[in-house]
Write an enzyme that holds these catalytic residues in place. Structure first.
Site, short mmCIF file in Angstrom:
data_model
loop_
_atom_site.label_atom_id
_atom_site.label_comp_id
_atom_site.label_asym_id
_atom_site.label_seq_id
_atom_site.Cartn_x
_atom_site.Cartn_y
_atom_site.Cartn_z
N ASP A 160 0.93 -1.22 -0.07
CA ASP A 160 0.01 0.24 -0.12
C ASP A 160 0.88 1.07 -0.06
O ASP A 160 1.90 1.32 0.65
CB ASP A 160 -0.84 0.04 1.35
CG ASP A 160 -2.08 1.01 1.08
OD1 ASP A 160 -2.49 1.34 -0.01
OD2 ASP A 160 -2.80 1.09 2.10
N ASN B 50 -10.59 -3.27 -6.19
CA ASN B 50 -9.54 -2.01 -7.10
C ASN B 50 -10.40 -1.89 -8.37
O ASN B 50 -9.90 -1.02 -9.08
CB ASN B 50 -8.18 -2.63 -7.21
CG ASN B 50 -7.31 -2.46 -5.70
OD1 ASN B 50 -6.27 -3.26 -5.87
ND2 ASN B 50 -7.79 -1.57 -5.11
C1 FPP Z 1 -1.87 0.06 -3.62
O1 FPP Z 1 -1.61 1.40 -3.23
C2 FPP Z 1 -1.32 -0.65 -4.58
C3 FPP Z 1 -1.91 -1.05 -5.51
C4 FPP Z 1 -3.43 -1.19 -5.75
C5 FPP Z 1 -1.36 -1.98 -6.63
C6 FPP Z 1 -0.06 -2.62 -6.38
C7 FPP Z 1 0.52 -2.70 -7.58
C8 FPP Z 1 2.05 -2.68 -7.58
C9 FPP Z 1 2.86 -2.76 -6.50
C10 FPP Z 1 2.75 -2.50 -9.13
C11 FPP Z 1 2.99 -3.71 -9.90
C12 FPP Z 1 2.82 -4.95 -9.23
C13 FPP Z 1 3.36 -6.31 -10.07
C14 FPP Z 1 2.98 -7.22 -9.30
C15 FPP Z 1 3.98 -6.06 -11.13
P1 FPP Z 1 -2.57 2.54 -3.41
O2 FPP Z 1 -2.59 3.11 -4.90
O3 FPP Z 1 -3.90 2.06 -2.91
O4 FPP Z 1 -1.86 3.83 -2.67
P2 FPP Z 1 -2.45 4.74 -1.78
O5 FPP Z 1 -3.14 4.03 -0.80
O6 FPP Z 1 -1.42 5.85 -1.29
O7 FPP Z 1 -3.54 5.41 -2.77
#
Ligand code: FPP
Length: 258
Positions: A18, A66
């Site tokens: 996250d 998501n």
């Molecule tokens: C949460 O951060 C993260 C995600 C929804 C996506 C995770 C994806 C990756 C780490 C990139 C690529 C992954 C692979 C396996 C190639 P958020 O966007 O919810 O962060 P925030 O809480 O700060 O908004």
């Protein structure tokens, strides 16, 4: 790394990655830039886990929830996943890493499903480490899917309802292919499970860090494991009954003894 006792490693580490969006917004960049840096952190963590000798690493890459994000962000995440499945192929092959994916994968675009299938089958015999990507994944959804399967088996007289026990249900949970979670890490400062591996995390040790996912690296993983190794894992038993080492198969037995 010197802080980690490699003889007592968690056998299954799961991570809620996250903070990508906040990492980017803090720099005045679009959220997708955070996801791109997040992919670098995935690579660093995968390498560090493999080097340590952790048998299973499960990453929450895209939750069922998501899908409610803006289409542009969803498309960027899917594109990034597809790019990584190409760019990390040699890393997986050279290091004997088996790729696996769990979740309602049929909801992903066809081309993403095809790449996942292709790299999963190419690496299926690898024994070095299993890297599981949770995609379009939800812990409740996984339990619902398993319950539907069980209900069908009961209807078709393939199983007696009295024979449904923990083992019978766990066998139908793809996330349990690599066993229960020993250490569950969540970055980004929140302290919740967010519908991740609900069944497998029943006795997991939780490690929360304020670090945003794109900043997570090998050292972050070592700190998390050091914290894990400082915990006393009791599985509901009295203090001293478990030595804090990863429970592995014995842990399964202890879980059942509750
Ligand atoms: C949460 O951060 C993260 C995600 C929804 C996506 C995770 C994806 C990756 C780490 C990139 C690529 C992954 C692979 C396996 C190639 P958020 O966007 O919810 O962060 P925030 O809480 O700060 O908004």
């Amino acid at each position: 790394m010197g802080l980690v006792d490699v003889s007592r490693l968690p056998q299954h580490v799961a991570i809620i990655m996250d903070g990508n969006g906040r990492w980017a917004q803090g720099r005045g960049e679009p959220r997708t830039a955070g996801h791109e840096r997040g992919a670098d952190a995935v690579r660093a963590t995968m390498r560090a886990a493999r080097r340590l000798g952790i048998p299973a690493l499960t990453l929450y890459a895209f939750s069922e929830q998501n899908w409610d994000r803006a289409p542009a962000e969803i498309n960027a995440l899917v594109d990034l996943l597809c790019e990584c499945l190409v760019s990390e192929r040699d890393e997986l092959v050279d290091n004997e890493i088996r790729l696996s994916a769990i979740g309602r994968l049929h909801k992903l675009p066809q081309h993403a499903q095809a790449r996942l299938r292709s790299l999963s089958s190419e690496t299926e015999l690898h024994k070095g480490m299993t890297l599981t990507l949770a995609l379009s994944y939800g812990g409740r959804e996984e339990l619902i899917d398993a319950t539907r399967t069980l209900a069908s088996k009961v209807r078709d007289a393939e199983i007696d309802p009295n024979d449904i026990d923990e083992a019978a249900l766990a066998r139908l949970l793809p996330s349990m292919d690599v066993g229960p979670v020993d250490l569950l890490i969540r970055t980004g400062g929140e302290q919740r499970i967010s519908n991740f591996l609900l069944w497998g995390s029943a006795y997991a040790e939780f490690y929360f860090t304020d670090e945003l996912w794109p900043d997570f690296d090998a050292n972050s993983l070592y700190y998390a494991i050091e914290a894990y190794q400082g915990r006393e894992r009791r599985f509901g038993l009295v203090p001293g009954a478990e030595d804090g080492a990863s429970p592995g198969a014995a842990g399964h037995e202890l879980e059942r003894a509750i």
